[in-house]
Write an enzyme that holds these catalytic residues in place. Structure first.
Site, PDB file in Angstrom:
ATOM      1  N   GLY A  39      96.898 100.119  32.486  1.00 59.40           N
ATOM      2  CA  GLY A  39      96.612 100.529  33.924  1.00 59.40           C
ATOM      3  C   GLY A  39      97.385 101.751  34.224  1.00 59.40           C
ATOM      4  N   LYS A  51      85.854 105.414  27.065  1.00 59.90           N
ATOM      5  CA  LYS A  51      84.949 106.193  27.785  1.00 59.90           C
ATOM      6  C   LYS A  51      85.856 107.558  27.962  1.00 59.90           C
ATOM      7  CE  LYS A  51      82.736 102.821  30.064  1.00 59.90           C
ATOM      8  NZ  LYS A  51      82.357 101.496  31.021  1.00 59.90           N
TER       9      LYS A  51
HETATM   10  P1  ADP Z   1      93.986 102.222  26.216  1.00 63.27           P
HETATM   11  O1  ADP Z   1      93.673 100.370  25.977  1.00 63.27           O
HETATM   12  O2  ADP Z   1      94.793 102.132  24.527  1.00 63.27           O
HETATM   13  O3  ADP Z   1      93.722 102.928  27.268  1.00 63.27           O
HETATM   14  P2  ADP Z   1      90.963 102.037  25.715  1.00 63.27           P
HETATM   15  O4  ADP Z   1      90.391 100.109  25.995  1.00 63.27           O
HETATM   16  O5  ADP Z   1      90.560 103.198  26.196  1.00 63.27           O
HETATM   17  O6  ADP Z   1      92.284 102.216  24.827  1.00 63.27           O
HETATM   18  O7  ADP Z   1      89.911 101.707  24.035  1.00 63.27           O
HETATM   19  C1  ADP Z   1      89.973 100.784  23.455  1.00 63.27           C
HETATM   20  C2  ADP Z   1      88.759 100.412  21.941  1.00 63.27           C
HETATM   21  O8  ADP Z   1      87.842 101.267  22.510  1.00 63.27           O
HETATM   22  C3  ADP Z   1      89.156  99.618  21.391  1.00 63.27           C
HETATM   23  O9  ADP Z   1      88.546  98.257  21.541  1.00 63.27           O
HETATM   24  C4  ADP Z   1      88.291 100.289  20.144  1.00 63.27           C
HETATM   25  O10 ADP Z   1      87.783  99.872  19.177  1.00 63.27           O
HETATM   26  C5  ADP Z   1      86.894 101.148  21.247  1.00 63.27           C
HETATM   27  N1  ADP Z   1      86.903 102.532  20.375  1.00 63.27           N
HETATM   28  C6  ADP Z   1      87.612 103.886  20.027  1.00 63.27           C
HETATM   29  N2  ADP Z   1      87.019 104.211  19.812  1.00 63.27           N
HETATM   30  C7  ADP Z   1      85.736 103.865  18.992  1.00 63.27           C
HETATM   31  C8  ADP Z   1      84.308 104.801  18.905  1.00 63.27           C
HETATM   32  N3  ADP Z   1      83.814 105.039  17.946  1.00 63.27           N
HETATM   33  N4  ADP Z   1      82.997 103.361  19.009  1.00 63.27           N
HETATM   34  C9  ADP Z   1      82.980 102.012  19.998  1.00 63.27           C
HETATM   35  N5  ADP Z   1      84.371 102.319  20.322  1.00 63.27           N
HETATM   36  C10 ADP Z   1      85.323 102.492  20.038  1.00 63.27           C
END
Ligand code: ADP
Ligand code: MG
Length: 411
Positions: A392, A209
């Protein structure tokens, strides 16, 4: 920020003294046969060992406190630290006695009876609802009881420093306190990203997001040379450019904010995406241009041409921060974007960030899912300068927020 050395300089040798240490021992557990819990990834326990064995080596009586999962402020055997205590004992080679409560009879007795080469592990601090209370007095009263167990306090749980919790914030005000080596190392690396980083400085963001990452983008954008955007969040940016994104992840209420950010001229978006008929590994999927996603398709990864362009943008970078997978890497058909970008970042660093390798860039990975992706895709954690343990906390630090658990350790 006060370190262990500061503590010893000001308050004397730790031999024979009781040192209360806040660790991050929040490891994933799996119920095995017969209900016994097994630890599926002991990385956080291993990471805590250097400080604990240092303290034991100094002759201190070490009392460890930590949380595990999200019990509801009351004792719950499902979240007991007992299996963690067993693993810690093996790794440390020192007997670890797990108290049956946090600050009650059992904890007090264990600390009273403690010898210098023994470690006491208090039960899950979140068994006490005061730990996470919003009420200062309630947290304070609990912190008083924790502080009464020890002479000094050391915080080595970076993943919890953004929380105003009793075991992180309040107890540090009640005892001579300092940051442990894990906290100090995290802060040093993250400060290099927000201070005066070596250029070119490239940030890669992905994940699900935009709304989660907007504050980080706004805080980092003035300092970076370019910002590469992939993952679920790129579709809101593509929509802000006027493109149709089919059934891809889209945050309609963030489109205007993305349009404003695009005016910086520093944001690089994918030119192709892997578009699938459904959110599934078996779904039909093809590489399509990012400005021509069919209405019935959803983008689940960046395409190969985008990976090449992102790798080009990364080539020669001296400082890189990467947060958020480029696609749904958990499903094999959509993992190539994340793998390609991870390889490009890893290739920039000789792993110690001190230079002397091919280019010796500073490469930092932040975020729980990004770190998991590096491990799951077998990239090799040592190929990055630093992988942040606290998702976080690292993002909030990069947003420029004051983190309660750090402020309290500063002079
Ligand atoms: P982090 O924990 O590294 O900060 P996030 O929690 O923001 O990362 O996001 C990780 C998730 O985003 C993963 O589970 C991945 O499947 C999802 N994601 C990545 N690209 C897409 C996409 N194009 N559509 C939907 N979900 C996605
Ligand atoms: Mg995440």
């Amino acid at each position: 920020m006060r370190t262990l050395d500061t503590l010893v300089d000001r308050h004397g040798d730790l031999a024979g003294r009781t040192v209360l240490v806040r660790c991050d021992l929040n490891v994933p557990l799996e119920a095995g046969p017969g209900g016994a819990k097994t630890i599926t990834d002991d990385g956080r326990i291993r990471a805590s060992v250097p400080l604990l064995s240092d303290l034991v080596g100094r002759g201190a009586k070490v009392v460890v406190m930590a949380h595990l999962g999200r019990p509801k402020g009351t004792p719950d055997p499902a979240y007991s630290l007992a299996p963690v205590g067993q693993r810690l004992e093996q790794l440390l080679g020192t007997p670890v006695r797990v108290a049956e409560d946090v600050v009650g009879e059992s904890a007090q007795e264990a600390v009273r009876a403690q010898e210098a080469d023994r470690v006491v592990l208090l039960e899950n601090v979140r068994f006490e609802k005061a730990e996470t209370s919003k009420d200062d007095a309630e947290r304070g009263a609990f912190a008083d009881r924790l502080a009464a167990l020890a002479d000094v306090y050391v915080d080595d749980a970076f993943g919890a420093v953004h929380r105003k919790h009793a075991s992180v914030f309040d107890v540090a005000q009640r005892l001579p306190s300092a940051a442990g080596p894990l906290v100090a190392a995290e802060v040093e690396v993250l400060d290099r990203l927000t201070g005066d980083p070596e250029r070119p400085y490239v940030v890669v963001l992905g994940g699900s997001k935009v709304s989660d990452k907007l504050a980080v983008i706004e805080n980092l954008l003035p300092t970076v040379d370019s910002l590469l955007v992939g993952g679920g969040m790129c579709f809101t940016f593509l929509a802000a450019q006027g493109h149709d994104v089919g059934s891809s992840l889209l945050e309609a209420d963030q489109v205007d904010a993305c349009r404003t950010l695009l005016e910086s001229g520093k944001i690089v978006l994918p030119v192709d995406v892997v578009a699938a008929t459904a959110f599934s590994a078996d779904a039909e999927h093809d590489v399509v241009p990012a400005d021509a996603i069919p209405p019935d398709r959803m983008g689940l990864d960046i395409g190969p041409e985008s990976v090449r362009r992102f790798a080009d943008a990364l080539a020669g970078a001296r400082t890189v921060f990467w947060n958020g997978p480029m696609g749904v890497f958990e499903l094999a058909p959509y993992a190539d974007g994340t793998r390609g970008v991870a390889e490009a970042v890893a290739g920039l660093s000789d792993g110690d960030g001190e230079g002397g390798g091919l280019t010796g860039a500073l490469t930092v990975v932040g975020g729980g899912d990004s770190a998991a992706a590096v491990r799951a895709l077998g990239i090799g954690e040592h190929r990055f300068t630093h992988i942040s343990t606290g998702g976080g906390a690292s993002l909030e630090h990069l947003e420029g927020k004051a983190l309660p658990g750090l402020t309290v350790l500063e002079d």
